[in-house]
Scaffold this active site. Structure first.
Site, PDB file in Angstrom:
ATOM      1  N   TYR A 118      -6.651   6.272   7.990  1.00 30.08           N
ATOM      2  CA  TYR A 118      -5.297   6.794   7.813  1.00 30.08           C
ATOM      3  C   TYR A 118      -5.189   7.748   6.628  1.00 30.08           C
ATOM      4  CZ  TYR A 118      -4.186   3.906   3.716  1.00 30.08           C
ATOM      5  OH  TYR A 118      -4.159   3.369   2.461  1.00 30.08           O
ATOM      6  N   ASP A 168      -2.696   1.237  10.795  1.00 31.26           N
ATOM      7  CA  ASP A 168      -3.306   2.332  10.031  1.00 31.26           C
ATOM      8  C   ASP A 168      -4.132   3.241  10.936  1.00 31.26           C
ATOM      9  OD1 ASP A 168      -2.183   1.278   7.761  1.00 31.26           O
ATOM     10  OD2 ASP A 168      -4.048   0.455   6.956  1.00 31.26           O
ATOM     11  N   HIS A 212       1.402  -5.662  11.232  1.00 27.22           N
ATOM     12  CA  HIS A 212       0.755  -4.547  10.544  1.00 27.22           C
ATOM     13  C   HIS A 212      -0.718  -4.448  10.938  1.00 27.22           C
ATOM     14  CE1 HIS A 212       0.478  -1.375   7.637  1.00 27.22           C
ATOM     15  NE2 HIS A 212      -0.541  -1.967   7.026  1.00 27.22           N
ATOM     16  N   LYS A 213      -1.374  -5.583  11.030  1.00 24.80           N
ATOM     17  CA  LYS A 213      -2.760  -5.655  11.494  1.00 24.80           C
ATOM     18  C   LYS A 213      -2.975  -7.018  12.136  1.00 24.80           C
ATOM     19  CE  LYS A 213      -4.797  -2.764   7.811  1.00 24.80           C
ATOM     20  NZ  LYS A 213      -5.825  -2.702   6.735  1.00 24.80           N
ATOM     21  N   TYR A 216      -2.890  -9.803   9.726  1.00 27.87           N
ATOM     22  CA  TYR A 216      -1.624 -10.065   9.048  1.00 27.87           C
ATOM     23  C   TYR A 216      -0.572 -10.505  10.065  1.00 27.87           C
ATOM     24  CZ  TYR A 216      -3.865  -7.413   5.270  1.00 27.87           C
ATOM     25  OH  TYR A 216      -4.730  -6.973   4.309  1.00 27.87           O
ATOM     26  N   ASP A 223       4.661   0.573   5.229  1.00 29.05           N
ATOM     27  CA  ASP A 223       3.585   1.546   5.453  1.00 29.05           C
ATOM     28  C   ASP A 223       3.372   1.806   6.943  1.00 29.05           C
ATOM     29  OD1 ASP A 223       3.421  -0.257   3.276  1.00 29.05           O
ATOM     30  OD2 ASP A 223       1.362   0.280   2.846  1.00 29.05           O
ATOM     31  N   ARG A 293       5.686   3.811  -3.106  1.00 30.47           N
ATOM     32  CA  ARG A 293       5.021   4.499  -1.994  1.00 30.47           C
ATOM     33  C   ARG A 293       5.374   3.864  -0.652  1.00 30.47           C
ATOM     34  NH1 ARG A 293      -0.723   5.745  -3.242  1.00 30.47           N
ATOM     35  NH2 ARG A 293      -1.519   3.965  -2.069  1.00 30.47           N
ATOM     36  N   GLY A 296       8.289   5.559   0.278  1.00 29.15           N
ATOM     37  CA  GLY A 296       7.909   6.933   0.618  1.00 29.15           C
ATOM     38  C   GLY A 296       7.370   7.038   2.026  1.00 29.15           C
ATOM     39  N   TRP A 297       6.478   6.095   2.389  1.00 31.78           N
ATOM     40  CA  TRP A 297       5.971   6.078   3.768  1.00 31.78           C
ATOM     41  C   TRP A 297       7.133   5.979   4.755  1.00 31.78           C
ATOM     42  CZ3 TRP A 297       1.320   7.738   4.025  1.00 31.78           C
ATOM     43  CH2 TRP A 297       0.255   7.243   3.267  1.00 31.78           C
TER      44      TRP A 297
END
Length: 704
Positions: A118, A168, A212-213, A216, A223, A293, A296-297
């Protein structure tokens, strides 16, 4: 003075004027943004090499014969600048440094494992923005080389592991879609479809949010919205899967609902619906910290996803509301003195906290793009401008080799895992910080690309330009087996498309739309500009929609009421001239059924058209390229705008409150605008920017 490398010499040509200084007669470039730049003579070998790097201009030694072949048969116009690279816009300076630092996008050690990731996606998203702002094909080529090393001819991605179910891994899919749309190579579609299949099987929590993954379970991270949703939305828009927008809206709204703090309006980094993680609140499941961040993502995900939403999709309004809530919260925590944001947003000045570059760049990009597209109030441009000045003063360093470094980027932050990341304040402020991190560089390029056009970003906001898909209604079958409109269309990124032309309009805040039916006064209501391009003939479309007298009536009335009509013809072998004249003749403009500026093979010279500058349309000198055109004849009230070798190439007419512009060629299509090919001597992109700006100045609003 030493001769700099060609890569150092790449310059921004748009808005640049060539003069000779009175004191020395040496050529000088005057650029509105960057001042005066001296030029040294260059021989033809310099010219050839400069063209390989996408330079639009260079000079030859006075009196020296130029043997560059037919490319320079009429004019040897290439100007090889020896101007300091410091005079380049920051986006190009950093992009050029990146190309030198990380060939083919590889930013790991030579002996390190290199796989689908990513971070490269973020970097290349920034590089794409610079390409589209400059039409310098070297940036596109860099992105393509970076992706091609991962994709096999059959469309497989050997280093991608779908079983990891990592969001990602979806992020680089946007590059696959771009490369498919530009090249029409099915291998990129096949690779992108692998990622789309992952989303179809991605594990979800009970609320429907993507994990997320795989490692997880039940967790959504801010993100992940940037990694997955812009790709998800673009794929849905290209391959006609509108039902997916409901799911995309769910992803944004679900994580916002569970991570937004009612006190601050900020979003916590992550949410564990199962509440099993040590970092998760036992009451809400949210993590403890407002990581800059992460937000921000999330904000970048919103502004990058919204352009693909159908206008009537109810989710669009929901995302706009989320974006406005998020922007309002973020700017409340912007440092007033520096314009920057802290690593932990709500704890300014607390021990260990610091200004972080990637998040600041992300917020800058999202705020300014949100303003340009009309998603956010214009007041947020002030926040973006203060942040940009802070970025330049705090996070940008140059060295003696003209290389640019972006500092102050936190390398990586996560939650859980092994060793366990507990999500405490101390964890976030002690995460490793470095320079030239690809995430930080990519975010900088995105921010720079928005800020470098911020002064014009709302010049024509609220205006809409329609491109015709009725008189030119050609379709082709895409890699998914669907019929799609192409050929002079905004969403066509291939050679035949108008995507760069559309990008220029969008740079001024203009909205793009397409008209798939015959034009009527009612159908054109709400649009200020309407473009008809190269109407179909049977050789191009077995069922052409020829212009009818009633079409001319409707358009004449629309123009009379204040509309702006742009007619772009073509040569007789490629377009219908006879029927388009039913419209053009109403305004004293007549397209002649003749072939002019005919180009054979690589003999580009007949298509090169010199605009000297200082005229009503082109203030700056340009060399346009119009290959195989018709010509124009005029009657009152029409007047000529551009002529070449005795032929009228562009004309205009005022009619009632409106205006008509006619051009003998669709000269702004991507093949000769986006810089991917080694072009003939021309600067269609820079000339196109002036052309669009001139169009905007002709409307009743009287833009300056």
């Amino acid at each position: 003075m030493r001769h700099r490398s060609l890569r150092e010499q790449i310059i921004s040509y748009s808005g640049t004027r060539l003069h000779k200084r009175a004191d020395t007669s040496l050529p000088v470039l005057i650029n509105r943004n960057h001042g005066q730049m001296k030029l040294l003579p260059a021989d033809c070998s310099d010219a050839k090499r400069a063209m390989m790097f996408g330079l639009n201009s260079f000079v030859t030694k006075p009196g020296k014969a130029c043997n560059c072949g037919a490319v320079l048969a009429v004019l040897c116009l290439a100007f090889m600048p020896v101007a300091s690279p410091q005079q380049l816009p920051w986006s190009q300076r950093v992009a050029n440094s990146t190309i030198e630092r990380w060939p083919a996008g590889r930013f790991v050690a030579p002996d390190a494992k290199w796989e689908w990731n990513y971070e490269l996606a973020t970097l290349l998203n920034g590089m794409d923005a610079v390409w589209y702002n400059t039409a310098n094909g070297s940036y596109y080529k860099y992105a393509k080389q970076s992706v091609d090393q991962f994709v096999s001819p059959d469309g497989s991605i050997p280093t991608y592991d779908p079983a990891a179910n990592s969001l990602d891994n979806i992020a680089l899919g946007r590059q696959l879609l771009l490369l498919y749309r530009v090249t029409q190579d099915a291998k990129y579609f096949k690779a992108a479809t692998l990622l789309r299949m992952q989303l179809s099987h991605q594990p979800r929590n009970a609320s429907g949010g993507f994990w997320h993954k795989q490692i997880y379970p039940d967790q959504m991270w801010l993100d992940g919205l940037y990694m997955a949703e812009p790709f998800y939305a673009e794929y849905a828009a290209i391959f006609e899967e509108p039902q997916d927008f409901t799911d995309i809206t769910k992803q944004f709204s679900t994580i916002e609902e569970h991570t937004r703090s009612p006190k601050t309006g900020l979003l916590y980094h992550a949410w564990d619906e199962s509440r099993k993680q040590a970092w998760a609140s036992k009451t809400t499941g949210a993590s403890q910290i407002f990581w800059a961040r992460a937000m921000g993502w999330y904000m970048m995900a919103l502004v990058d996803t919204l352009p693909y939403y159908p206008k009537d999709d109810p989710g669009r309004a929901k995302l706009l509301a989320i974006l406005n809530r998020t922007a309002a919260a973020v700017v409340r925590y912007q440092d007033q003195e520096t314009g920057l944001w802290y690593q932990v947003l709500d704890k300014p000045g607390e021990k260990g906290n610091y200004f972080e570059s990637s998040a600041t760049c992300m917020f800058t990009y999202a705020l300014q793009m949100g303003v340009r597209f009309g998603y956010l109030p214009q007041s947020y441009s002030d926040n973006a401008a203060r942040a940009w000045q802070g970025i330049l003063s705090h996070f940008v360093q140059t060295d003696a080799n003209i290389s640019v470094t972006i500092t102050g980027t936190v390398r990586g932050v996560g939650l859980g895992g092994n060793p366990y990341r507990d999500g405490t304040y101390q964890y976030y402020v002690t995460a490793r910080v470095g320079s030239n991190d690809p995430k930080g560089v990519g975010a900088f390029l995105l921010a720079a690309s928005e800020m470098e056009r911020a002064s014009d970003a709302t010049l024509a906001q609220g205006e809409t330009v329609l491109v015709d898909a009725w008189f030119n209604s050609q379709q082709r079958v895409n890699a998914a087996g669907q019929k799609q409109y192409f050929h002079y269309k905004w969403n066509d990124l291939s050679d035949s498309g108008f995507s760069l032309f559309g990008h220029i309009f969008q740079s001024y805040g203009v909205s793009l739309d397409t008209l798939y039916t015959a034009p009527t006064v009612e159908g054109l209501k709400g649009s200020q500009y309407y473009i008809i391009v190269s109407p179909d003939i049977p050789a191009k479309n077995p069922n052409p929609h020829y212009v009818q007298p009633e079409d001319a009536d409707q358009l004449a009335e629309w123009v009379k009421q204040g509309g702006f009509l742009i007619l772009m013809e073509n040569d007789p072998a490629n377009a219908d001239i006879e029927h388009l004249n039913l419209i053009a003749d109403r305004f004293g403009i007549h397209f002649n059924n003749t072939l002019s500026h005919h180009v054979i093979g690589n003999d580009f010279a007949p298509g090169q058209i010199v605009a000297k500058g200082g005229g009503p349309l082109f203030r700056d000198p340009h060399t346009l390229y119009m290959k195989d055109t018709c010509t124009i004849s005029l009657k009152s009230p029409a007047t000529s705008l551009l002529e070449d070798k005795g032929d009228i190439m562009m004309a205009t007419a005022n009619y009632g409150k409106g205006t008509v512009v006619a051009v003998v060629d669709p000269w702004l299509y991507n093949e000769y605008t986006d810089g991917r090919k080694r072009p003939p001597v021309q600067d269609n992109f820079a000339a196109g920017k002036e052309f669009v700006r001139w169009l905007l100045t002709q409307t009743q609003r009287g833009y300056k």
